[in-house]
Design a protein around this motif. Structure first.
Motif: not given
Length: 324
Positions: A246-264
């Motif tokens: 698979x062409x890795x440049x075609x893969x889109x990364x979507x940031x969805x933000x931290x979910x409830x209760x998740x530690x950084x």
């Protein structure tokens, strides 16, 4: 150690429980009892493992009578039963309490009542300075085990504190691989979030070593590489795209933000635990009976590490072994 013994594996249909069963069978125990409430997964284990001493028992650790009936004449108990997903525990806190705490207390009481030799309980690094329901129940679960271990010499009670087993069902790596395979956007919560990761084989060995070495009250913690989610995501994308063409440049990364209760950032060990900690090549052992009295510095010296090479190898092994 397990030859001609009776072994009870609670939560045996999970990733680590299943691997533990396969390992223990090699020592020819008298009987391995697999205890859990997922009928379908018990059926799958029965189809995949052939052993005359293997018995599936449908039950729930929330039901003390069910536990008592299955624990008679048992020598060793391994408990992997838990509600483990942070988000679901946040949304269903009482369910998390009933399984992770009330269920665990049922195990402890039955094991004491029925003269079990050893109980090894699985916890999580989320138990260290918890900020969510799942972590809080795991922290209290460790305290329940420790409290009973301090109160009695038999059974022997001990804990293993897992980091993130990224081959496990529902792990973020499995989610990303499915997204890449489907050519969907790869979703990431917080790129700078860090996690400790480990292979399931290391988790299994940690449990077996703990069972062999535990004298009562210890917490066994694997030395694990720490990695940022963004770096882990890039490793998964690079490895998967190379292996699947698979062409890795075609893969889109979507940031969805931290979910409830998740530690950084998660931690392997709390500050207050370090004065009780010893270590060998691959494990940190918190031993409440061996406080480092009279020493200005604790014997614990392990520091966080970001071992990119080790994580690459972990991800490669996962991709090669996954049926997606």
């Amino acid at each position: 150690m397990f030859k001609n013994k009776v072994i009870l594996v609670i939560g045996a249909t999970g990733t680590v429980g299943y691997e533990i069963v396969k390992k223990i069978i090699k020592e020819r125990p008298k009987c391995i009892l697999l205890f859990g409430r997922n009928e379908y997964h018990h059926f799958k284990i029965q189809q995949s493992i052939t052993y005359d001493g293997l018995k599936n028992v449908i039950g729930d650790i929330r039901d003390k009578e069910s536990l008592r009936s299955v624990m008679r004449e048992v020598d060793y108990v391994f408990n992997f039963a838990a509600l483990k997903h942070v988000e679901y525990c946040e949304n269903n806190p009482f369910e998390a309490i009933k399984t992770n705490l009330i269920g665990l207390q049922n195990i402890i009481e039955c094991a004491f009542e029925l003269n079990v030799k050893k109980v090894i309980h699985a916890s999580s690094d989320k138990a260290v300075n918890p900020i969510n329901v799942m972590g809080a129940t795991k922290m209290l679960g460790e305290r329940l085990i420790l409290s009973k271990a301090l109160a009695t010499s038999s059974p022997i009670f001990a804990t293993v504190r897992f980091t993130n087993i990224i081959e496990s069902r529902g792990s973020v790596v499995e989610v990303w691989l499915n997204q890449i395979k489907k050519k969907s956007p790869v979703t990431i919560t917080c790129p700078n979030m860090t996690r400790y990761v480990m292979l399931k084989d290391k988790a299994v060995q940690l449990v077996l070593n703990a069972c062999k070495e535990a004298k009562g009250g210890e917490i066994f913690i694997p030395k694990s590489p720490e990695i940022k989610l963004n770096d882990l995501c890039q490793i998964v994308i690079n490895e998967a795209s190379d292996m699947w063409g698979i062409d890795k440049n075609s893969i889109i990364i979507h940031k969805i933000g931290r979910r409830s209760g998740e530690k950084k950032h998660e931690e392997l060990i709390g500050e207050s635990e370090k004065k009780f900690a010893l270590e060998n090549d691959d494990t940190i052992i918190i031993n409440p009976f061996k406080k480092n009295l009279g020493q200005s510095e604790p014997k614990y010296s392990y520091s966080n590490r970001n071992d990119s090479k080790e994580v690459h190898e972990i991800v490669r092994n996962i991709i090669r072994g996954m049926d997606i």
